[in-house]
Design a protein around this motif. Sequence first.
Motif, short mmCIF file in Angstrom:
data_model
loop_
_atom_site.label_atom_id
_atom_site.label_comp_id
_atom_site.label_asym_id
_atom_site.label_seq_id
_atom_site.Cartn_x
_atom_site.Cartn_y
_atom_site.Cartn_z
N TYR A 187 0.09 13.09 9.55
CA TYR A 187 0.98 11.99 9.96
C TYR A 187 0.22 11.01 10.86
O TYR A 187 0.38 9.80 10.74
CB TYR A 187 2.20 12.53 10.70
N ASP A 188 -0.61 11.55 11.76
CA ASP A 188 -1.39 10.68 12.66
C ASP A 188 -2.35 9.79 11.87
O ASP A 188 -2.48 8.59 12.14
CB ASP A 188 -2.19 11.51 13.66
N LEU A 189 -3.02 10.37 10.89
CA LEU A 189 -3.96 9.59 10.08
C LEU A 189 -3.22 8.52 9.27
O LEU A 189 -3.68 7.38 9.16
CB LEU A 189 -4.75 10.51 9.14
N ALA A 190 -2.07 8.88 8.71
CA ALA A 190 -1.30 7.91 7.94
C ALA A 190 -0.78 6.79 8.84
O ALA A 190 -0.74 5.63 8.41
CB ALA A 190 -0.14 8.59 7.23
N THR A 191 -0.42 7.10 10.06
CA THR A 191 0.02 6.07 10.99
C THR A 191 -1.12 5.09 11.27
O THR A 191 -0.91 3.87 11.29
CB THR A 191 0.53 6.68 12.31
N ALA A 192 -2.32 5.61 11.45
CA ALA A 192 -3.49 4.75 11.68
C ALA A 192 -3.76 3.87 10.46
O ALA A 192 -4.05 2.68 10.60
CB ALA A 192 -4.71 5.60 12.01
N ALA A 193 -3.65 4.45 9.26
CA ALA A 193 -3.86 3.66 8.05
C ALA A 193 -2.78 2.59 7.90
O ALA A 193 -3.08 1.44 7.54
CB ALA A 193 -3.88 4.57 6.82
N ALA A 194 -1.53 2.94 8.20
CA ALA A 194 -0.44 1.97 8.12
C ALA A 194 -0.65 0.84 9.13
O ALA A 194 -0.39 -0.33 8.83
CB ALA A 194 0.90 2.66 8.36
N ASP A 195 -1.15 1.17 10.30
CA ASP A 195 -1.44 0.18 11.33
C ASP A 195 -2.48 -0.82 10.81
O ASP A 195 -2.33 -2.03 10.94
CB ASP A 195 -1.93 0.88 12.60
N ALA B 9 0.87 -1.19 0.00
CA ALA B 9 0.00 0.00 0.00
C ALA B 9 0.89 1.23 0.00
O ALA B 9 1.94 1.24 0.65
CB ALA B 9 -0.89 0.00 1.24
N HIS B 10 0.50 2.25 -0.73
CA HIS B 10 1.24 3.51 -0.74
C HIS B 10 0.41 4.53 0.04
O HIS B 10 -0.74 4.79 -0.31
CB HIS B 10 1.47 4.01 -2.17
N LEU B 11 1.00 5.09 1.09
CA LEU B 11 0.34 6.12 1.89
C LEU B 11 1.12 7.42 1.74
O LEU B 11 2.29 7.50 2.11
CB LEU B 11 0.29 5.70 3.36
N ARG B 12 0.45 8.40 1.19
CA ARG B 12 1.06 9.71 0.94
C ARG B 12 0.51 10.69 1.97
O ARG B 12 -0.69 10.97 1.98
CB ARG B 12 0.73 10.15 -0.48
N ILE B 13 1.39 11.21 2.81
CA ILE B 13 0.95 12.14 3.86
C ILE B 13 0.24 13.34 3.25
O ILE B 13 -0.77 13.81 3.79
CB ILE B 13 2.15 12.61 4.73
#
Length: 168
Positions: free
Chosen positions: A58-66, A30-34
């Motif tokens: 950054y917080d939202l991307a961390t949650a998505a990465a989790d 998955a690619h997550l772009r801040i």
Amino acid sequence: MAGVLVVVGGLPGVGKTTVAQAVAAALPAAHLRIDAFEAALVRQQLVTGPGDVGAHGYDLATAAADTCLSAGTDVVVDAVFDVAAARRPFRELAARHGARVHWVRLICTDPAEHRRRVEQRTADLAGHTVPTWAQVQGRRLDQWHERHTVVDTAVADPVAAVLAAIRG
């Protein structure tokens, strides 16, 4: 609960998103772009403007990465990651999941090329504001204490270099 987390950072205009997208496709991950999370916050008027986004993207991307790592999906995330506080949650996330984390800092050693990229760039996300060359020059990145690979996007093939570092 293992997996791979690739963290791609660097100044605006060095090619983070281009490289991260290609690396994510090659892994696959998955690619997550801040920037996308930050632009969504602006579009949804959850912040008053781009200057008020702070760490929320950054917080939202961390949650998505989790969520991705929990589902067994590898993750490539790209952002400036200019301060240690922005990188810490991803380091902790990888540790919680037992994921291998690869830190990649992109640079562009050709100032004319870097400037060209910044000045010719247009916003590709609604609600996203691209920085000016003066703003990029004024930005400072703190020293990365994480063991990381530095890749110069002004030479050779940066995607191949990142993939070699991940697979090596």
